[in-house]
Design a protein around this motif. Structure first.
Motif, mmCIF file in Angstrom:
data_model
loop_
_atom_site.group_PDB
_atom_site.id
_atom_site.type_symbol
_atom_site.label_atom_id
_atom_site.label_comp_id
_atom_site.label_asym_id
_atom_site.label_seq_id
_atom_site.Cartn_x
_atom_site.Cartn_y
_atom_site.Cartn_z
ATOM 1 N N ASP A 49 0.831 -1.208 0.000
ATOM 2 C CA ASP A 49 0.000 0.000 0.000
ATOM 3 C C ASP A 49 0.863 1.255 0.000
ATOM 4 N N LYS A 50 1.953 1.227 0.752
ATOM 5 C CA LYS A 50 2.831 2.392 0.821
ATOM 6 C C LYS A 50 3.551 2.614 -0.502
ATOM 7 N N LYS A 73 1.862 4.784 -3.403
ATOM 8 C CA LYS A 73 1.583 6.213 -3.262
ATOM 9 C C LYS A 73 2.436 7.017 -4.239
ATOM 10 N N GLN A 74 1.929 8.184 -4.612
ATOM 11 C CA GLN A 74 2.618 9.020 -5.597
ATOM 12 C C GLN A 74 3.965 9.484 -5.077
ATOM 13 N N SER A 75 4.060 9.829 -3.815
ATOM 14 C CA SER A 75 5.333 10.306 -3.267
ATOM 15 C C SER A 75 6.405 9.219 -3.321
#
Length: 135
Positions: free
Chosen positions: A101-102, A105-107
């Motif tokens: 899930d992490k 992320k876009q970042s």
């Protein structure tokens, strides 16, 4: 010709008793001959020899009981081992799911592609509007 008569109930009961006694004596006498139980218990003590069938039956039941106890204990130990393994796999799955899930992320993606020389666009995206009668 034979004459039809009623059987006496006492005589029938005696015959059944004699058959039963013969069957018991057959087993007891065979074991006595094979093992020599009269030497073990003495000539005057015939109680174990008379009740050998009951003694063997109780012994058989005790052996079955002990075997089932061992089987149950083995199953409990196996269940405990499997419970520990399931808990470990569940925790590993939770960690992997959190990492997945992490990483989406876009970042996180922009950090990974920065080494390739790519970066996020500083200008916002443009909305393209197509009118229905133009095409």
């Amino acid at each position: 010709m034979a004459k039809n008569t009623f059987r006496e109930p006492e005589r029938i009961a005696q015959q059944a008793q004699q058959k039963k006694q013969r069957r018991k004596l057959k087993l007891a006498s065979w074991l006595n001959d094979f093992i020599g139980l009269d030497r073990l218990f003495g000539e005057d003590n015939s109680w174990p020899i008379r009740h050998i069938d009951r003694i063997l039956w109780v012994t058989f039941l005790l052996i079955i009981y002990i075997g089932l106890n061992h089987n149950a204990e083995r199953l409990v130990r196996r269940i405990q081992r499997m419970t520990v393994q399931v808990d470990e796999l569940r925790s590993r799955e939770t960690v992997l799911q959190a990492d997945f899930d992490k990483s989406g992320k876009q970042s996180e993606i922009s950090k990974r592609v920065a080494s390739l020389g790519l970066s996020d666009s500083q200008t916002p995206p443009h909305k393209i509007v197509v009118k229905t009668h133009e095409h």
